[in-house]
Design an enzyme around this catalytic site. Structure first.
Site, mmCIF file in Angstrom:
data_model
loop_
_atom_site.group_PDB
_atom_site.id
_atom_site.type_symbol
_atom_site.label_atom_id
_atom_site.label_comp_id
_atom_site.label_asym_id
_atom_site.label_seq_id
_atom_site.Cartn_x
_atom_site.Cartn_y
_atom_site.Cartn_z
ATOM 1 N N ASP A 11 -71.492 -41.399 -14.797
ATOM 2 C CA ASP A 11 -70.922 -41.037 -13.494
ATOM 3 C C ASP A 11 -69.491 -41.573 -13.506
ATOM 4 O O ASP A 11 -69.272 -42.775 -13.453
ATOM 5 C CB ASP A 11 -71.772 -41.688 -12.394
ATOM 6 C CG ASP A 11 -71.082 -41.683 -11.039
ATOM 7 O OD1 ASP A 11 -70.161 -40.871 -10.831
ATOM 8 O OD2 ASP A 11 -71.476 -42.517 -10.187
ATOM 9 N N THR A 15 -62.677 -45.403 -10.003
ATOM 10 C CA THR A 15 -62.219 -46.665 -10.579
ATOM 11 C C THR A 15 -62.887 -46.972 -11.917
ATOM 12 O O THR A 15 -62.252 -47.475 -12.829
ATOM 13 C CB THR A 15 -62.500 -47.833 -9.599
ATOM 14 O OG1 THR A 15 -62.119 -47.430 -8.281
ATOM 15 C CG2 THR A 15 -61.698 -49.064 -9.976
ATOM 16 N N GLY A 78 -67.971 -34.533 -3.016
ATOM 17 C CA GLY A 78 -67.924 -35.159 -4.334
ATOM 18 C C GLY A 78 -69.252 -35.016 -5.066
ATOM 19 O O GLY A 78 -70.325 -35.153 -4.474
ATOM 20 N N VAL A 79 -69.167 -34.754 -6.367
ATOM 21 C CA VAL A 79 -70.374 -34.500 -7.151
ATOM 22 C C VAL A 79 -71.254 -35.755 -7.238
ATOM 23 O O VAL A 79 -72.488 -35.664 -7.303
ATOM 24 C CB VAL A 79 -70.000 -33.960 -8.558
ATOM 25 C CG1 VAL A 79 -69.227 -35.008 -9.353
ATOM 26 C CG2 VAL A 79 -71.229 -33.501 -9.311
ATOM 27 N N ASP A 80 -70.624 -36.943 -7.186
ATOM 28 C CA ASP A 80 -71.421 -38.177 -7.228
ATOM 29 C C ASP A 80 -72.242 -38.330 -5.941
ATOM 30 O O ASP A 80 -73.380 -38.796 -5.955
ATOM 31 C CB ASP A 80 -70.523 -39.398 -7.459
ATOM 32 C CG ASP A 80 -69.298 -39.430 -6.553
ATOM 33 O OD1 ASP A 80 -68.998 -38.404 -5.878
ATOM 34 O OD2 ASP A 80 -68.627 -40.475 -6.500
#
Lengths: 210, 210
Positions: A11, A15, A78-80
């Site tokens: 993932d 950061t 967001g894909v996360d």
């Protein structure tokens, strides 16, 4: 695709590069992650599009971002966050990293959410406003009563405002926390679950269903 | 000291010089305020200590910061907050400027409070986290239901988290708002009072009692 112990999941966040080997999660700098794992089979999702040119040519790595979908999702989600929301069919999901995202899922359908700054971002903001407000987060601050020192009033402002809004939306729901500050924040909620593997659980469901 | 219409009151904040002439409040850049009013009698309070060398020699101007005291105050409490808290004997006081301070006063005694970033500070923070989160505050965002766009989720996160924590502390209390974003924020609360003169009301009480 099939899953076995040798396939890594990654993932790629704003950061860090988070890598899961089926056992533990490792948090690496981007270049370290590439150097260490470019010769292993790996499925990844990424919100760090600036990194594409560095990783899309690695033959053993597959970007599965486009396969991560949840009913009710919005276009720029967001894909996360989508992977996190796929980890359980019902719940309130908090990812406390450089930003804090809070999402509600009911019966496998995404119902909406909100985005707050991450704890580091909050602290930097106070510092930018005035040197008088340049302090460290008091991680022991008592949120049961109003404080009377600058450091505590800042720490209380951050933690209690995040908690108050999550509380408002958590009635009857299971609370799931992940991310670098997830463990710390989860301690302010009764029966909250902290699990750094949630995003990977969501990815694994998608891979398993393919 | 005695008060009459010719005496100006000034509250020197982190961003602006706020001047009250007994009628209206003016918000000026520091140098503009000095240029315009250095030849008029003026009582001021200040949290901008870097400005001292520029103003302490002005003969008609008197710094009354050290006279602003409220029972229960803490050592490093900003003088503008103390003046605000002196404006009414009971209430919850919100000053929404470069920072958002929230303070509770009961029967003239300061009971504590908390400090949040100002609205501009919040927006800058999201921008610093990721270009994906670089947006404008949606001042029309509906805080009655969870949103599903990035811009709304950020706006909701800011406004609803501030509101949730203020709501938690406002039971049975009058809500007073002041500061540049005070009018905007006050609209999210039932029966809240917005008044840009509150800090000056507090100053006037101190001057009147001397």
């Amino acid at each position: 695709m099939n899953t076995n112990d040798t396939v890594l999941l990654a993932d790629i966040g704003n950061t860090y590069f988070h890598i899961y080997d089926g056992d533990a999660v490792e948090h690496l700098a981007y270049d370290d992650a590439i150097d260490t794992y470019q010769n292993q089979k790996l499925y990844y999702i990424t919100v760090k599009h600036q990194l594409s040119s560095k990783i899309e040519h690695i033959p053993l790595w597959t970007n599965i971002s486009s396969h991560i979908k949840i009913k009710g999702e919005y276009e720029t989600m967001g894909v996360d966050r989508k992977a996190l929301c796929l980890s359980h069919r019902d719940g309130l999901f908090v990812d406390a990293g450089s930003a804090i995202t809070v999402d509600v899922v009911e019966q496998g359908v995404y119902k909406g959410g909100f985005i707050l700054p991450g704890l580091k971002g909050y602290m930097q903001t106070y510092k930018n406003i005035s040197t008088v407000l340049d302090t460290n987060l008091d991680k022991e601050v008592n949120i049961e009563e109003l404080p009377t020192t600058t450091k505590e009033q800042i720490s209380y402002g951050i933690i209690a405002s995040i908690k108050a809004l999550i509380d408002k939306h958590s009635k009857g729901k299971k609370l799931y926390f992940t991310g670098g500050d997830g463990k710390f924040l989860s301690a302010y909620f009764k029966d909250a679950i902290y699990d750094e593997k949630l995003v990977f659980d969501g990815m694994q469901k998608v891979i398993g269903n393919k």
